[in-house]
Motif scaffolding. Structure first.
Motif, short mmCIF file in Angstrom:
data_model
loop_
_atom_site.label_atom_id
_atom_site.label_comp_id
_atom_site.label_asym_id
_atom_site.label_seq_id
_atom_site.Cartn_x
_atom_site.Cartn_y
_atom_site.Cartn_z
N THR A 177 10.76 5.10 -17.54
CA THR A 177 10.45 6.19 -17.33
C THR A 177 10.04 6.46 -19.26
O THR A 177 10.49 7.73 -19.74
CB THR A 177 12.53 6.76 -17.71
N SER A 178 9.74 5.28 -19.47
CA SER A 178 9.15 5.08 -21.03
C SER A 178 7.95 6.77 -21.26
O SER A 178 7.59 7.07 -22.45
CB SER A 178 9.24 3.09 -21.44
N PRO A 179 6.98 6.10 -19.86
CA PRO A 179 5.59 6.60 -20.51
C PRO A 179 6.57 8.09 -20.69
O PRO A 179 5.69 8.90 -21.36
CB PRO A 179 4.96 6.98 -19.09
N PRO A 198 7.11 -5.37 -24.61
CA PRO A 198 5.86 -5.23 -25.54
C PRO A 198 5.78 -3.61 -26.06
O PRO A 198 5.49 -3.62 -27.20
CB PRO A 198 5.02 -5.10 -24.50
N PHE A 199 6.43 -3.01 -26.07
CA PHE A 199 6.52 -1.43 -27.04
C PHE A 199 7.40 -1.21 -28.05
O PHE A 199 8.07 -0.31 -28.25
CB PHE A 199 6.92 -0.15 -25.64
N THR A 200 8.80 -2.45 -28.42
CA THR A 200 9.36 -2.50 -29.25
C THR A 200 9.30 -3.49 -29.86
O THR A 200 8.66 -4.81 -29.81
CB THR A 200 10.58 -2.08 -29.07
N GLU A 201 9.50 -3.61 -31.38
CA GLU A 201 9.49 -4.95 -32.31
C GLU A 201 9.98 -4.74 -33.54
O GLU A 201 10.11 -3.62 -34.05
CB GLU A 201 7.80 -5.33 -32.72
N PHE A 245 10.15 4.02 -9.55
CA PHE A 245 9.55 3.26 -8.50
C PHE A 245 9.06 1.60 -9.02
O PHE A 245 8.61 1.62 -10.00
CB PHE A 245 8.80 4.53 -7.94
N ARG A 246 9.46 0.96 -8.40
CA ARG A 246 8.79 -0.57 -8.51
C ARG A 246 9.23 -1.23 -7.02
O ARG A 246 10.25 -0.73 -5.67
CB ARG A 246 9.97 -1.52 -9.38
N ALA A 247 8.34 -1.55 -6.80
CA ALA A 247 8.09 -2.40 -5.22
C ALA A 247 9.21 -3.87 -5.31
O ALA A 247 9.22 -4.79 -5.14
CB ALA A 247 6.97 -2.87 -5.39
N PHE A 274 13.71 4.07 -32.94
CA PHE A 274 14.31 2.82 -32.25
C PHE A 274 13.77 3.88 -30.84
O PHE A 274 14.09 5.27 -30.56
CB PHE A 274 15.70 2.62 -32.67
N ALA A 275 14.12 2.60 -29.24
CA ALA A 275 14.22 3.81 -27.66
C ALA A 275 14.85 2.49 -27.18
O ALA A 275 15.19 1.52 -28.12
CB ALA A 275 12.72 3.59 -27.60
N PHE A 276 15.15 3.01 -26.21
CA PHE A 276 16.32 2.14 -25.47
C PHE A 276 16.10 3.00 -23.90
O PHE A 276 15.40 4.07 -23.68
CB PHE A 276 18.09 2.15 -25.69
N GLY A 277 16.59 2.27 -22.72
CA GLY A 277 15.85 2.40 -21.71
C GLY A 277 17.49 1.30 -21.12
O GLY A 277 17.69 0.67 -21.00
N VAL A 278 17.82 2.59 -20.18
CA VAL A 278 19.22 2.31 -19.31
C VAL A 278 18.82 2.50 -17.88
O VAL A 278 18.43 3.97 -17.25
CB VAL A 278 20.35 3.47 -19.82
N HIS A 289 16.56 5.79 -10.90
CA HIS A 289 16.99 5.92 -11.81
C HIS A 289 17.04 5.37 -13.52
O HIS A 289 17.98 4.35 -13.40
CB HIS A 289 18.27 6.93 -11.76
N GLN A 290 16.71 6.14 -14.50
CA GLN A 290 16.27 5.30 -15.83
C GLN A 290 17.32 6.24 -16.59
O GLN A 290 16.26 7.27 -16.00
CB GLN A 290 15.54 4.53 -15.82
N THR A 291 16.84 6.56 -17.85
CA THR A 291 17.92 6.99 -18.95
C THR A 291 16.71 6.43 -19.69
O THR A 291 17.09 5.23 -20.71
CB THR A 291 18.61 7.81 -19.18
N GLU A 292 15.85 7.58 -20.68
CA GLU A 292 15.04 6.84 -21.66
C GLU A 292 15.58 7.83 -22.90
O GLU A 292 16.03 8.53 -23.04
CB GLU A 292 13.27 6.91 -21.79
N GLY A 293 15.63 7.03 -24.43
CA GLY A 293 16.54 7.55 -25.47
C GLY A 293 15.10 7.54 -26.22
O GLY A 293 14.44 5.85 -26.24
N1 DAH Z 1 11.70 0.05 -19.95
C1 DAH Z 1 12.17 -1.19 -19.92
C2 DAH Z 1 12.17 -1.33 -18.57
O1 DAH Z 1 12.22 -0.04 -17.72
C3 DAH Z 1 13.36 -0.63 -20.63
C4 DAH Z 1 13.62 -0.26 -21.89
C5 DAH Z 1 13.73 -1.02 -22.74
C6 DAH Z 1 13.09 1.21 -22.46
C7 DAH Z 1 13.18 -1.15 -24.14
C8 DAH Z 1 12.92 0.97 -23.67
C9 DAH Z 1 13.37 -0.12 -24.48
O2 DAH Z 1 12.05 2.23 -24.59
O3 DAH Z 1 12.66 -0.12 -25.68
O4 DAH Z 1 12.94 -2.49 -18.48
#
Ligand code: DAH
Length: 355
Positions: A176-178, A256-259, A200-202, A308-312, A213-217
């Motif tokens: 959901t990061s895009p 790659p998208f966080t540091e 979606f992934r293979a 900050f960002a996260f993905g669950v 399903h994911q939730t981005e923050g």
């Molecule tokens: N996009 C990552 C994945 O699908 C999950 C994720 C990790 C999202 C770190 C984030 C993040 O926004 O900061 O595995």
């Protein structure tokens, strides 16, 4: 009335009317008072009489007509009354009959988790965003600072769609990061969003499905720090698992998208599967401070803004919370399974009594 014929007709008519059912009553009425009825003919015959005789005879026939009319009306009233009470009897509603069960469906556990996540984050001031399932390579990878050699970009891991020869091949989004990128391009900071949605992934086995399903923050502002990230995610996990003391650990990692990037673990017992007990750690989500390149790719000055960002993974935390062992059951639409694991649509997720 003196004419014995008229007296006879009157008493015969009254007797027949008194016994008549609705159909007979109508034919009696026609036979007596219709166009060619007996009494009508008697009235017609008055026309050919001498005035004196007509007057006397007219009074008699009219008296007969009045008596028969009264009898017809009285009988009709009795019959109508009887018909009405029959109908009332037949149409009576039994208000003591049990109500039909109204709720037969359940809320799917995935939808329930999305509702719970939404309830928790909206209470923290987040709003909900969504984005398209079909993304292009730039939103899904390049703008998120994912390098060309990253394994997620491999043909075998990602569903690429027929390209039209353009620079940005379409893909089913792998995360959901895009929607981070879409939001950063659309809205000026401050930003505070979550993005529940399909990805979606293979992949296909007991813990992976090609669609999941994911939730981005995403939180962007002028003074957002790692402390905010930690506080926010600890609060979220403790509310979601309904455990105020749930142990949460942040472990250095790489995205790659966080540091810097951090994997977030919760305490559990590997042997029993119990969450919040024991001395083992279970990886639950990815997070980090948004990489300056990501902000710059969206025209935001990383010296002015950070966040900050996260993905669950929604299936993953749903399986853990409800002890569901095989992820494939989520998508089989087995009504027995849905009845067991589904939730009442009449009890929505709220924070009032704990999620
Ligand atoms: N996009 C990552 C994945 O699908 C999950 C994720 C990790 C999202 C770190 C984030 C993040 O926004 O900061 O595995």
């Amino acid at each position: 009335m003196t004419d014995p014929d008229l007296l006879q007709l009157r008493s015969d008519s009254e007797a027949a009317i008194g016994r008549a059912d609705p159909a007979t009553l109508e034919s009696l009425r026609i036979g007596l008072l219709g166009k060619a009825g007996q009494i009508t003919s008697l009235l017609k015959s008055l026309g050919g009489m001498e005035p004196e005789a007509r007057k006397a005879r007219g009074a008699e026939v009219n008296e007969l007509k009045a008596a028969v009319t009264v009898a017809l009306e009285a009988r009709k009233a009795i019959l109508d009354e009887a018909a009405l009470s029959l109908r009332l009897q037949a149409e009576k509603i039994d208000i003591s009959a049990p109500a039909r069960p109204e709720v037969t469906g359940t809320i799917h556990p995935i939808s329930r988790t999305i509702e719970e996540i939404t309830a928790i984050f909206t209470a923290m001031g987040f709003s909900i965003k969504d984005g398209p399932d079909i993304e292009d390579d730039w939103y899904n990878f390049s703008a998120l600072n994912i390098p060309a050699h990253h394994p997620a970009r491999a043909m075998m891991d990602t569903f690429y769609l027929q390209a039209d020869g353009g620079e940005r091949p379409p893909v089913l989004r792998t995360h959901t990061s895009p929607v981070q990128i879409r939001t950063l391009l659309q809205e000026p900071p401050p930003i505070r969003i979550i993005v529940p949605g399909r990805t979606f992934r293979a992949d296909h086995d007991a813990t992976h499905s090609p669609m999941f399903h994911q939730t981005e923050g995403l939180v962007i502002g002028k003074d957002i720090s790692l402390g905010h990230l930690k506080g926010c995610l600890i609060d979220f996990l403790r509310a979601f698992f309904d455990m105020p003391q749930l142990p949460v650990r942040f472990r250095a990692s790489y995205f790659p998208f966080t540091e810097p990037s951090m994997e977030v673990d919760i305490g559990w017992n590997r042997k029993t599967g119990e969450i919040g007990k024991g001395s083992d750690w279970l990886e639950i989500l990815g997070s980090g401070m948004v990489h300056p390149n990501v902000l710059a790719n969206c025209g935001i000055d990383p010296r002015e803004y950070q966040g900050f960002a996260f993905g669950v993974g929604i299936e993953r935390i749903t399986m853990l919370k409800h002890g569901i062992a095989d992820l494939r059951l989520f998508y089989e639409s087995d009504v027995r399974w849905l009845r067991h694991y589904g939730f009442s649509p009449l009890a929505p997720a709220t924070l009032h009594e704990g999620i």
